[in-house]
Design an enzyme around this catalytic site. Structure first.
Site: not given
Length: 275
Positions: A210, A72, A212
């Site tokens: 972010k 992600s 992931g």
């Protein structure tokens, strides 16, 4: 809204103070203690632009060059692709939930770009991938020099279960270009993506990041903006205990960043996203 306005003004100031300089690499074997504390195996790359020598700090240099699925974290460039291709107009466009239970409350509802980024809502990005198409995705990947730039897959999403792979070192290179609005996309789109990445903000700093996870390994990538320069980071770790290991990503990064005073010692005064 106040955080967003502050973020825009702060970013302009930070970019104005940026100056190119020679950068070296320093192995930080002493950072093993942070990984050992959480019984984790992985690597981290930290590019500290507050320093005159702008050193690249690395734990496990060999692994830092090894490519893994971006999972992600790919939502960062994927959002740029979607905006450029017209798959999404802006952060206000609503994507209606199809009623399929995906096992996570945050995914089982209507989405916009902000919620899709915050909740890592895969089905929204699957819509983008379908709209963009494989050929255009490959061209975008090569255009931004993203990892191996290979979106091929025999089954599942190419950024999770496919061939696409990127190293921690390459994540840093990509993030730096985004920070400076140097990617081959409209500046307003790059600024929007950076706004979507805001996790926390203090009086004089902003954390954009972010997560992931592809099942076997997890990422946390991003940067902290300070008036004196930004501190970029990219961590990946093995996750043999799957979801039980996920908290370790942020915990290790935060501990390391605090050790070099790239994050304040206390919790942030503002939080815009639950990770």
């Amino acid at each position: 809204m106040a955080i967003r306005i502050f973020a825009i003004l702060f970013s302009i100031f930070s970019l104005a103070t940026f100056a190119h300089a020679q950068e070296g690499t320093l192995e930080r074997s002493d950072w093993r203690k942070f990984f050992s504390e959480f019984q984790a195996k992985g690597t981290i790359v930290v590019a500290d632009e507050r320093q005159a020598d702008r050193a690249m700090l690395v734990f496990d240099p060999v692994r830092s060059k090894k490519r893994y699925s971006p999972a992600s974290t790919f939502k960062i460039p994927h959002t740029l692709f979607a905006l450029d291709a017209g798959a999404v107009r802006d952060e206000f466009q609503i994507f209606r939930w199809d009623g399929v239970n995906r096992g996570f409350a945050g995914h089982n509802q209507d989405q916009d770009l902000r919620s899709a980024m915050r909740n890592s809502t895969v089905w929204v990005y699957e819509l983008f991938a379908k709209e963009i198409g494989d050929d255009k995705a490959r061209r975008y990947l090569k255009k931004i020099d993203y990892g191996n730039a290979d979106p091929s897959t025999s089954n599942g999403d190419y950024w999770i279960e496919g061939s696409l792979a990127i190293s921690a070192q390459e994540q840093i290179a990509f993030l730096r270009k985004l920070y400076r609005n140097e990617l081959p996309f409209r500046v307003e789109h790059q600024r929007l993506v950076k706004d979507l990445m805001i996790v926390e903000a203090g009086r004089n700093w902003i954390l954009r990041a972010k997560t992931g996870w592809e099942g076997r390994m997890g990422w946390w990538v991003g940067w902290v903006e300070w008036p004196t320069g930004s501190v970029f980071f990219a961590l990946n770790i093995d996750t043999p205990n799957r979801m039980d290991d996920l908290f370790k990503r942020e915990a290790i990064v935060r501990a390391i960043l605090r050790s070099i005073e790239a994050l304040p010692p206390n919790p942030a005064v503002n939080s815009d996203a639950a990770r």
